[in-house]
Design a protein around this motif. Structure first.
Motif, PDB file in Angstrom:
ATOM      1  N   LYS A 131       0.797  -1.310  -0.132  1.00 50.30           N
ATOM      2  CA  LYS A 131       0.147  -0.049   0.194  1.00 50.30           C
ATOM      3  C   LYS A 131       0.886   1.085   0.193  1.00 50.30           C
ATOM      4  O   LYS A 131       1.200   1.841   1.074  1.00 50.30           O
ATOM      5  N   ILE A 132       1.145   1.394  -1.060  1.00 43.75           N
ATOM      6  CA  ILE A 132       2.125   2.915  -1.462  1.00 43.75           C
ATOM      7  C   ILE A 132       1.057   3.844  -2.004  1.00 43.75           C
ATOM      8  O   ILE A 132       0.650   3.699  -2.975  1.00 43.75           O
ATOM      9  N   THR A 133       1.005   4.817  -1.233  1.00 43.50           N
ATOM     10  CA  THR A 133      -0.045   5.921  -1.654  1.00 43.50           C
ATOM     11  C   THR A 133       0.724   7.108  -2.693  1.00 43.50           C
ATOM     12  O   THR A 133       1.894   7.746  -2.286  1.00 43.50           O
ATOM     13  N   ILE A 134       0.191   7.191  -3.754  1.00 40.56           N
ATOM     14  CA  ILE A 134       0.795   7.991  -4.869  1.00 40.56           C
ATOM     15  C   ILE A 134      -0.338   9.003  -5.343  1.00 40.56           C
ATOM     16  O   ILE A 134      -1.335   8.511  -6.168  1.00 40.56           O
ATOM     17  N   GLY A 135      -0.616   9.984  -4.435  1.00 40.87           N
ATOM     18  CA  GLY A 135      -1.927  10.924  -4.762  1.00 40.87           C
ATOM     19  C   GLY A 135      -3.155  10.272  -4.407  1.00 40.87           C
ATOM     20  O   GLY A 135      -3.246   9.768  -3.322  1.00 40.87           O
ATOM     21  N   GLU A 168      10.500   6.038  -3.777  1.00 43.98           N
ATOM     22  CA  GLU A 168      11.362   5.954  -2.747  1.00 43.98           C
ATOM     23  C   GLU A 168      12.094   7.373  -2.661  1.00 43.98           C
ATOM     24  O   GLU A 168      12.332   7.966  -1.923  1.00 43.98           O
ATOM     25  N   LYS A 169      12.247   7.956  -3.923  1.00 41.36           N
ATOM     26  CA  LYS A 169      12.783   9.417  -4.012  1.00 41.36           C
ATOM     27  C   LYS A 169      11.678  10.511  -4.192  1.00 41.36           C
ATOM     28  O   LYS A 169      11.921  11.346  -4.765  1.00 41.36           O
ATOM     29  N   LYS A 170      10.598  10.169  -3.709  1.00 37.58           N
ATOM     30  CA  LYS A 170       9.489  11.211  -3.715  1.00 37.58           C
ATOM     31  C   LYS A 170       9.798  12.606  -3.484  1.00 37.58           C
ATOM     32  O   LYS A 170      10.561  13.210  -2.651  1.00 37.58           O
ATOM     33  N   LYS A 223      11.869  12.988 -11.464  1.00 43.78           N
ATOM     34  CA  LYS A 223      11.381  13.560 -10.078  1.00 43.78           C
ATOM     35  C   LYS A 223       9.849  13.232 -10.249  1.00 43.78           C
ATOM     36  O   LYS A 223       9.078  13.746 -11.036  1.00 43.78           O
ATOM     37  N   LEU A 224       9.182  12.524  -9.049  1.00 42.90           N
ATOM     38  CA  LEU A 224       8.043  12.242  -8.971  1.00 42.90           C
ATOM     39  C   LEU A 224       7.463  12.892  -7.922  1.00 42.90           C
ATOM     40  O   LEU A 224       7.918  13.078  -6.881  1.00 42.90           O
ATOM     41  N   THR A 225       6.297  13.777  -8.506  1.00 44.36           N
ATOM     42  CA  THR A 225       5.790  14.803  -7.350  1.00 44.36           C
ATOM     43  C   THR A 225       4.411  14.510  -7.253  1.00 44.36           C
ATOM     44  O   THR A 225       3.746  14.323  -8.274  1.00 44.36           O
TER      45      THR A 225
END
Length: 226
Positions: A131-135, A168-170, A223-225
């Motif tokens: 469960k990794i939340t991305i937005g 991991e590098k959010k 870069k993931l934002t």
């Protein structure tokens, strides 16, 4: 005060069981000690421990049988077998009956505690990866799935790997050379073009949430934002 970790110890030698129980209780464990396999199963049902330490040779129900029964109900609980045997076949039998690790008697308490914590850490990591939340997305790295409301998007293995490293590098730059060497084996021109294609695929799969963006940082990486 930290929550105690519930541990089931199935050990038919009363003196050894008491020593192990008392040692673990000084390390923030709540220990339920059973002297036979049948009692251990009853304790498991009643208290739902987080990890099991099972002696292989026990009266009424041996450790392998007990583990098999519990595995039918719970496929993820960590199990450590305690055994006086060290033959390869016995070790293989342990893993085939659902064990995650084993310790040969006699053993040191420090080694047992290290192995217990190692298995618990693995369980925690696995739960986190589910469960990794991305937005507004939920990313299950283990199953390579991306959830958005009631929709499920299947990811390829490499897409899942790339997305994991981005998370991991959010909000930081994921180094282009690092990820090329990590996932593609080297950072040559053709692999770089291949990675660009995978980034484009991930962007398409994430576009349902406009707050999520993979930014190209020219000369450095992505870069993931969100």
């Amino acid at each position: 005060m930290s929550k105690k970790i519930k541990l089931l110890l199935a050990e038919d030698e009363p003196s050894l069981g008491q020593i192990v129980k008392e040692s673990l209780e000084t390390r923030d464990f709540e220990v339920f000690h059973a002297l036979n396999g049948e009692l251990a199963y009853d304790i498991y049902q009643k208290h739902q421990p987080e990890i099991l330490v099972l002696d292989v040779m026990m009266p009424k129900k041996d450790g392998f049988t007990l583990a098999k029964e519990i595995r039918a109900e719970n496929n993820s609980i960590p199990i450590i077998f305690l055994t006086a045997k060290s033959q390869t076949k016995d070790v293989i039998d342990g893993f085939q009956h659902g064990g995650n690790d084993y310790l040969k008697k006699p053993f040191s308490m420090e080694e047992l505690i290290v192995r217990v914590h190692s298995l618990l850490d693995r369980v925690t990591l696995k739960k986190n990866l589910e469960k990794i939340t991305i937005g507004d997305f939920i990313f299950n790295y283990e199953k390579q799935k991306l959830y958005y409301n009631n929709e499920v998007e299947l990811l390829t293995h490499r897409e899942a790997e790339l997305l994991y490293y981005l998370t991991e590098k959010k909000n930081e730059v994921l180094d282009r050379t690092f990820i090329l060497n990590k996932l593609w084996g080297n950072d040559d021109f053709f692999n770089a073009r291949s990675m660009d294609v995978f980034i484009s695929k991930l962007r398409k799969k994430l576009k349902k949430d406009t707050s999520v963006e993979i930014i190209n940082v020219r000369g450095y990486g992505y870069k993931l934002t969100y």
